[in-house]
Design an enzyme around this catalytic site. Structure first.
Site, mmCIF file in Angstrom:
data_model
loop_
_atom_site.group_PDB
_atom_site.id
_atom_site.type_symbol
_atom_site.label_atom_id
_atom_site.label_comp_id
_atom_site.label_asym_id
_atom_site.label_seq_id
_atom_site.Cartn_x
_atom_site.Cartn_y
_atom_site.Cartn_z
ATOM 1 N N ASP A 1 0.775 -1.016 -0.041
ATOM 2 C CA ASP A 1 -0.079 0.001 0.285
ATOM 3 C C ASP A 1 0.883 0.956 -0.121
ATOM 4 O O ASP A 1 2.039 1.128 0.405
ATOM 5 C CB ASP A 1 -0.877 0.125 1.177
ATOM 6 C CG ASP A 1 -1.793 1.063 1.364
ATOM 7 O OD1 ASP A 1 -2.232 1.583 0.372
ATOM 8 O OD2 ASP A 1 -1.948 1.889 2.507
ATOM 9 N N ASP B 1 -0.271 4.995 0.849
ATOM 10 C CA ASP B 1 -0.773 6.098 1.974
ATOM 11 C C ASP B 1 -0.673 5.587 3.301
ATOM 12 O O ASP B 1 -1.200 4.558 3.549
ATOM 13 C CB ASP B 1 -1.898 6.709 1.490
ATOM 14 C CG ASP B 1 -2.068 7.245 0.076
ATOM 15 O OD1 ASP B 1 -1.131 7.789 -0.390
ATOM 16 O OD2 ASP B 1 -3.075 7.035 -0.547
#
Length: 217
Positions: free
Chosen positions: A7, A9
């Site tokens: 991922d 963020d």
């Protein structure tokens, strides 16, 4: 070779690229300042697991409607270099390099727009970039999205689409995320990792015995 799914963020970078991008656009006078408060209210719903991602994307893409890729891509590259690079967690880079040395397939997978994620994938030397796709007509952005959104279960679906020709794409796979919104992805991989996890994910990771990583700038 195994998939290593990261991922973006709050996992590889400190902060949310979409929120930072909106602030950047406001600073550059490309978006009205009033959008920030509404976007933050939507992000509050995200952290509660209640966000309508189609609604969020339609709202935040409004300033890009009618713009060309030739206009957008250099702007996003500057944004990544000027704003996001300094937010990268060094431990995240080290983990990426660990997977690279293993010969794993590196995938940056995010629920942010491709215009923000692609420059980071290039900066980090990832093999693949999976992000929310922007719709275009006659070479101009419509302000809408297209295809399956890489959000929640959509991340699993997009990985299955990307590696449709691989017999067992999830075998031996690794996953890294901070958010309980990524539970479908973390449950799909063989080696899930909670990175700087939000409280709901931290609790579940503790219950399931998933490794919890604390990355700092």
């Amino acid at each position: 070779m195994a998939l290593a799914l990261f991922d973006l963020d709050e996992t590889l970078i400190a902060g949310d690229s979409a929120s930072l991008w909106l602030e950047y656009m406001v600073t550059e006078e490309l978006a009205p300042a009033g959008m920030i408060a509404e976007e933050q209210a939507m992000m509050s719903l995200y952290h509660q697991g209640k966000m309508d991602m189609h609604q969020y994307m339609a709202f935040t893409l409004q300033p890009l409607a009618g713009k060309s890729r030739q206009w957008l891509d250099p702007l996003c590259a500057r944004f990544a270099e000027q704003v996001l690079r300094e937010r990268i967690y060094p431990e995240g880079v080290e983990r990426i390099e660990w997977h690279r040395k293993r010969g794993d397939e590196l995938v940056l997978i995010s629920a942010s727009g491709e215009h923000l994620v692609a420059p980071m994938a290039q900066m980090l030397g990832m093999d693949h970039c999976v992000a929310i796709l922007l719709d275009e007509e006659a070479g101009m952005l419509t302000g809408q999205t297209r295809g399956t959104l890489s959000f929640r279960e959509g991340k699993v679906a997009r990985i299955n689409q990307l590696f449709a020709g691989v017999e067992t794409p999830w075998l031996g796979s690794f996953g890294y995320s901070d958010s309980h919104n990524d539970l479908p992805l973390l449950r799909a991989v063989d080696h899930p990792h909670a990175v700087n996890p939000a409280p709901a994910l931290r609790q579940l990771a503790d219950e399931l015995g998933w490794p919890t990583l604390a990355w700092q700038r």
